[in-house]
Design a protein around this motif. Structure first.
Motif, PDB file in Angstrom:
ATOM      1  N   ASN A 154      24.110 -34.454 -24.140  1.00 49.84           N
ATOM      2  CA  ASN A 154      23.516 -34.142 -22.839  1.00 49.84           C
ATOM      3  C   ASN A 154      22.010 -33.902 -22.935  1.00 49.84           C
ATOM      4  O   ASN A 154      21.430 -33.207 -22.103  1.00 49.84           O
ATOM      5  CB  ASN A 154      24.202 -32.930 -22.193  1.00 49.84           C
ATOM      6  N   ALA A 155      21.355 -34.466 -23.932  1.00 45.23           N
ATOM      7  CA  ALA A 155      19.896 -34.417 -23.993  1.00 45.23           C
ATOM      8  C   ALA A 155      19.324 -35.361 -22.945  1.00 45.23           C
ATOM      9  O   ALA A 155      20.040 -36.150 -22.322  1.00 45.23           O
ATOM     10  CB  ALA A 155      19.413 -34.803 -25.385  1.00 45.23           C
ATOM     11  N   ALA A 156      18.008 -35.304 -22.745  1.00 48.67           N
ATOM     12  CA  ALA A 156      17.373 -36.092 -21.686  1.00 48.67           C
ATOM     13  C   ALA A 156      16.851 -37.431 -22.185  1.00 48.67           C
ATOM     14  O   ALA A 156      16.261 -38.187 -21.415  1.00 48.67           O
ATOM     15  CB  ALA A 156      16.227 -35.295 -21.062  1.00 48.67           C
ATOM     16  N   GLY A 157      17.023 -37.721 -23.467  1.00 47.51           N
ATOM     17  CA  GLY A 157      16.517 -38.976 -24.011  1.00 47.51           C
ATOM     18  C   GLY A 157      16.133 -38.809 -25.459  1.00 47.51           C
ATOM     19  O   GLY A 157      16.562 -37.856 -26.138  1.00 47.51           O
TER      20      GLY A 157
ATOM     21  N   THR B 228      29.648 -45.800 -17.084  1.00 45.41           N
ATOM     22  CA  THR B 228      28.339 -45.928 -17.719  1.00 45.41           C
ATOM     23  C   THR B 228      27.232 -45.557 -16.743  1.00 45.41           C
ATOM     24  O   THR B 228      26.278 -44.861 -17.108  1.00 45.41           O
ATOM     25  CB  THR B 228      28.135 -47.371 -18.226  1.00 45.41           C
ATOM     26  N   LEU B 229      27.338 -46.021 -15.512  1.00 39.89           N
ATOM     27  CA  LEU B 229      26.320 -45.687 -14.507  1.00 39.89           C
ATOM     28  C   LEU B 229      26.324 -44.202 -14.197  1.00 39.89           C
ATOM     29  O   LEU B 229      25.256 -43.582 -14.047  1.00 39.89           O
ATOM     30  CB  LEU B 229      26.560 -46.495 -13.230  1.00 39.89           C
ATOM     31  N   VAL B 230      27.499 -43.605 -14.128  1.00 37.65           N
ATOM     32  CA  VAL B 230      27.589 -42.157 -13.886  1.00 37.65           C
ATOM     33  C   VAL B 230      26.900 -41.388 -15.013  1.00 37.65           C
ATOM     34  O   VAL B 230      26.135 -40.443 -14.770  1.00 37.65           O
ATOM     35  CB  VAL B 230      29.064 -41.725 -13.754  1.00 37.65           C
ATOM     36  N   ASP B 231      27.152 -41.800 -16.254  1.00 40.16           N
ATOM     37  CA  ASP B 231      26.515 -41.134 -17.395  1.00 40.16           C
ATOM     38  C   ASP B 231      25.003 -41.319 -17.369  1.00 40.16           C
ATOM     39  O   ASP B 231      24.248 -40.385 -17.665  1.00 40.16           O
ATOM     40  CB  ASP B 231      27.079 -41.687 -18.706  1.00 40.16           C
ATOM     41  N   LEU B 232      24.538 -42.512 -17.028  1.00 41.14           N
ATOM     42  CA  LEU B 232      23.092 -42.762 -16.992  1.00 41.14           C
ATOM     43  C   LEU B 232      22.423 -41.895 -15.936  1.00 41.14           C
ATOM     44  O   LEU B 232      21.347 -41.323 -16.179  1.00 41.14           O
ATOM     45  CB  LEU B 232      22.831 -44.244 -16.716  1.00 41.14           C
ATOM     46  N   ARG B 233      23.025 -41.791 -14.801  1.00 33.67           N
ATOM     47  CA  ARG B 233      22.441 -40.953 -13.741  1.00 33.67           C
ATOM     48  C   ARG B 233      22.449 -39.484 -14.134  1.00 33.67           C
ATOM     49  O   ARG B 233      21.507 -38.741 -13.819  1.00 33.67           O
ATOM     50  CB  ARG B 233      23.230 -41.172 -12.445  1.00 33.67           C
ATOM     51  N   ARG B 234      23.495 -39.063 -14.825  1.00 33.56           N
ATOM     52  CA  ARG B 234      23.540 -37.662 -15.290  1.00 33.56           C
ATOM     53  C   ARG B 234      22.460 -37.404 -16.329  1.00 33.56           C
ATOM     54  O   ARG B 234      21.774 -36.374 -16.283  1.00 33.56           O
ATOM     55  CB  ARG B 234      24.924 -37.365 -15.877  1.00 33.56           C
ATOM     56  N   ILE B 235      22.266 -38.330 -17.266  1.00 31.45           N
ATOM     57  CA  ILE B 235      21.269 -38.148 -18.325  1.00 31.45           C
ATOM     58  C   ILE B 235      19.856 -38.153 -17.754  1.00 31.45           C
ATOM     59  O   ILE B 235      19.004 -37.351 -18.154  1.00 31.45           O
ATOM     60  CB  ILE B 235      21.428 -39.257 -19.390  1.00 31.45           C
ATOM     61  N   THR B 236      19.588 -39.057 -16.813  1.00 29.40           N
ATOM     62  CA  THR B 236      18.238 -39.147 -16.246  1.00 29.40           C
ATOM     63  C   THR B 236      17.989 -38.110 -15.162  1.00 29.40           C
ATOM     64  O   THR B 236      16.828 -37.821 -14.839  1.00 29.40           O
ATOM     65  CB  THR B 236      17.995 -40.543 -15.650  1.00 29.40           C
TER      66      THR B 236
ATOM     67  N   LEU C 214      15.949 -35.797 -27.994  1.00 28.85           N
ATOM     68  CA  LEU C 214      16.417 -35.828 -29.377  1.00 28.85           C
ATOM     69  C   LEU C 214      15.396 -36.581 -30.228  1.00 28.85           C
ATOM     70  O   LEU C 214      14.936 -37.661 -29.850  1.00 28.85           O
ATOM     71  CB  LEU C 214      17.771 -36.521 -29.471  1.00 28.85           C
ATOM     72  N   VAL C 215      15.052 -36.016 -31.370  1.00 26.64           N
ATOM     73  CA  VAL C 215      14.058 -36.629 -32.246  1.00 26.64           C
ATOM     74  C   VAL C 215      14.738 -37.637 -33.168  1.00 26.64           C
ATOM     75  O   VAL C 215      15.695 -37.305 -33.883  1.00 26.64           O
ATOM     76  CB  VAL C 215      13.320 -35.561 -33.075  1.00 26.64           C
ATOM     77  N   LEU C 216      14.236 -38.866 -33.145  1.00 35.96           N
ATOM     78  CA  LEU C 216      14.748 -39.920 -34.012  1.00 35.96           C
ATOM     79  C   LEU C 216      13.885 -40.021 -35.258  1.00 35.96           C
ATOM     80  O   LEU C 216      12.659 -40.105 -35.162  1.00 35.96           O
ATOM     81  CB  LEU C 216      14.725 -41.273 -33.287  1.00 35.96           C
TER      82      LEU C 216
END
Length: 729
Positions: free
Chosen positions: A352-355, A391-399, A518-520
């Motif tokens: 549930n990170a933002a990116g 997938t769209l639901v997850d993308l909207r939640r993340i963004t 999240l740090v890559l």
């Protein structure tokens, strides 16, 4: 004739997500039934999740698993179906990895796993015990939550098969298939026509063909229907990726196969087969001699008829006889693309990170990681366009954008990836330009900062503490000073990366303001194996997408992406010389593969990685193997090979401690040095390997002497016959 429709479910393994796992199991049963199946099987330990690790030792895990099974038993969707689910079962205070065969409000039997996976990534014997009583059953006393639904007090547990009204079903769990004396062989000889194999087999580059061929050959040898179900997605420790590819086979012919990698939360494949095909295939005399001599299996009676008459199949709108298909195997670069896409997406949605945040250096490794994120965006967009609402639901939640509908991968990347070039006075204009242009082409939000001030501030503190000012080697300093001055730059980049990741959404006023990224990290498996990284620098992060991929494969992937995605800028990264850019520009271009830096090429590191881990060779055996494998390489005589071997094992031993803090990476390489369950070796060595090194050097010197003597004799002989040509070795 009797036609039977069977279903194999491919589900993600999500440890302790009992609610989510129950929903996915129920959905798979619904989909199977809608496709006309009367038998459904799923992945190994699908109820609690395969990767619970030491949670498998807890009573709560068994309790909640039975609670889930109780809800499945009580669901009318199970009527007239045989359902096979996996979970841990405690019997007489011993824990077993089991399959439970059930229908609506009734359990038929419990079948424990008889051979446990206990090498490489797996430690099943830590959590379970193998059932060690062939063809033996005992009485299992059911939990109250199940008794209240079924009215049963006990069920059989053991090495047992299920006899329905029209056929016989047996279970074989994952590792059992790979053993020399696998249970399905004896079940098949004893008349079992349907074998269910529930697995949690991990992805590894270039290995799927081996696994699928083994499964296919098992069905071809035995005859019969083989229903193989594998997990998919990221496991709980983020190091294992299951790659699906569930299959249904009959007599060695593949009738159905699920996707190798997928974002689907549930995928169900079915096949309709005539049972007479099995019986005809098994009619050979040679098989029947062994079958007649086969010891009997205990059988549990089941009052379900799994097959249907031909006329029912004929009038059905949904059922047709399945035909043979070809196995679908991704090539290695597509495997990397899809494995990384699923890994990055599932890690993001579960955490549930933002990116993601990535330090983009302008070099090959960080560019590869950036392309992995771009590949994730392409996969997410494709999933949305194919109608996957989840997938769209997850993308909207993340963004945090409830109305967001992406049109391009760049739309997704712009919201989920923040890249940053962290330059110093030792950085070049070329790397800075490459980083900026790559970020622009991918759609990433990009920053460009200089960290010289923070580096200088830290060096001032050290100068104050030690009354000593370090210098680079080119400025007259020592090796120790040169290394320290490089490391302080690298470690400052990690500090800056984490602060930017924590403040990015706030500063940019994104919808999920305050949420962290999240740090890559961008280290590859070869550098980790060699220890060619600074502890707690940009090799440190939250996850390491490249951490189990070789430099060679990273280059191949970049070239694949350049062609596949039509991205010309990638050619610049492929042509650039690998360099950390941590020394003054006046010292010349820093070459990571030079003897003064790594001392080994990336190709050599890959070779050592495979010999050390996969082939299980120590220094002496590595040396002997390479004498043969490298004998045709120009300039590689025994002394050179001996030097390379000793150098590698010395570097490996000195830097092994760095493996204790390796950033987690999805396991895609067989020689991944991550110590977490996969590579259990010491961290503290006598680093010179004195005994082994002396033996190698002595042997190399003797061999060089023999070669020199042979060369003299050969030269003399050639001179006598008038050729005057020396033989070259």
């Amino acid at each position: 004739m009797s036609f039977i429709t069977v279903a194999s479910a491919t589900l993600p393994s999500v440890p302790l997500d009992f609610k989510g796992n129950l929903e996915r199991i129920r959905e798979s049963i619904r989909l199977a039934k809608a496709q006309g199946a009367r038998l459904r099987t799923g992945p190994e330990l699908e109820v609690p999740g395969y990767g619970c690790l030491d949670h498998h030792l807890e009573g709560d895990t068994f309790l909640h698993s039975w609670e889930v099974v109780a809800q499945i038993l009580n669901d009318p969707i199970c009527k007239d179906m045989l359902i096979d689910v996996g979970m841990g079962v405690r019997h007489r205070n011993v824990r077993y990895n089991c399959r439970i065969l059930l229908t609506y409000r009734k359990i038929f039997m419990i079948r424990p796993k008889m051979s446990l996976a206990n090498d490489g990534l797996y430690r099943e014997a830590r959590h379970f015990t193998a059932w060690s009583k062939p063809r033996t059953i005992e009485t299992y006393y059911l939990e109250q939550v199940v008794r209240d639904i079924t009215g049963q007090r006990t069920v059989p547990i053991g090495d047992v098969v299920l006899s329905t009204l029209d056929t016989t079903v047996g279970c074989e769990t994952c590792e059992e298939l790979f053993t020399p004396s696998n249970p399905s062989t004896y079940m098949g000889l004893n008349g079992v026509e349907l074998i269910l194999n529930s697995s949690a087999s991990h992805a590894e580059l270039r290995k799927l063909t081996t696994r699928l061929n083994l499964i296919q050959n098992c069905s071809r040898k035995l005859g019969g229907i083989y229903v193989y179900s594998n997990a998919t997605g990221v496991d709980g420790d983020a190091r294992i990726m299951y790659d699906g590819s569930s299959m249904i086979m009959c007599n060695g012919r593949v009738l159905s196969q699920s996707a190798q990698f997928s974002l689907k939360p549930v995928e169900v494949i079915t096949a309709t087969i005539d049972l007479e095909e099995v019986r005809s295939f098994r009619s050979s005399i040679s098989r029947n001699v062994q079958a007649a001599a086969q010891a009997d299996f205990p059988r549990v009676d089941c009052d379900i008829c799994l097959s249907r008459p031909a006329d029912e199949i004929f009038v059905s709108d949904t059922l047709t006889l399945s035909r043979e298909i070809s196995l679908k195997i991704l090539d290695p670069m597509e495997e990397i693309f899809m494995a990384e896409a699923v890994f990055l997406w599932q890690y993001l949605t579960r955490s549930n990170a933002a990116g993601y945040f990535l330090a983009l250096s302008g070099g090959l490794d960080s560019a590869t990681v950036a392309l992995f994120v771009f590949g994730m965006a392409k996969t997410v967009l494709q999933s949305i366009n194919s109608g996957e609402d989840n997938t769209l639901v997850d993308l909207r939640r993340i963004t945090g954008e409830p109305e967001f509908v992406p049109k391009t991968p760049q739309d997704i990347v712009s919201r989920l990836l923040h890249t940053c070039y962290m330059g110093t006075k030792n950085s070049s204009k070329d790397t800075k330009s490459r980083a900026q242009r790559l970020a622009d082409s991918l759609g990433a939000y990009h920053s460009d900062v200089t960290i010289d001030q923070t580096v200088s501030a830290h060096e001032d503190i050290i100068k104050q503490a030690l009354k000593f000012e370090a210098k680079f080697l080119v400025e007259g300093g020592s090796e120790a000073e040169n290394l320290a001055k490089q490391n302080i730059q690298a470690r400052n980049r990690m500090v800056v990366a984490y602060e930017l990741a924590q403040l990015s959404t706030t500063a940019r006023k994104l919808p999920r303001v305050g949420a962290s990224l999240l740090v890559l990290s961008s280290g590859n498996v070869d550098e980790t194996l060699r220890g060619y990284l600074t502890k707690y620098d940009c090799s440190s992060g939250d996850i390491a997408p490249l951490g189990s991929i070789s430099k060679t494969d990273a280059k191949l992937f970049l070239d694949w992406a350049r062609r596949k995605w039509d991205m010309g800028i990638i050619a610049e990264f492929l042509d650039a010389r690998p360099s950390a850019e941590l020394t003054p520009l006046a010292a010349g271009e820093q070459d990571d593969e030079a003897d003064s830096e790594m001392g080994l090429t990336y190709a050599e590191l890959s070779a050592f990685g495979l010999l050390r881990k996969v082939e299980k060779l120590g220094p002496w055996s590595c040396y002997l193997r390479l004498l043969v494998e490298w004998q045709d390489r120009p300039g590689f005589g025994p002394q050179e090979i001996a030097t390379k071997v000793i150098r590698f094992f010395r570097f490996y031993a000195i830097n092994r401690h760095k493996s204790t803090v390796i950033t987690p990476s999805v396991h895609l390489s067989a020689y991944n040095p991550d110590d977490n369950r996969h590579d259990l070796r010491p961290f503290l060595y006598v680093v010179n390997w004195n005994w082994q090194a002396d033996k190698i050097l002595e042997h190399a010197a003797g061999l060089e002497k023999k070669l020199a003597e042979k060369k003299i004799v050969t030269t003399s002989s050639n001179s006598n016959d008038g050729t005057g040509t020396d033989e070259v070795y």
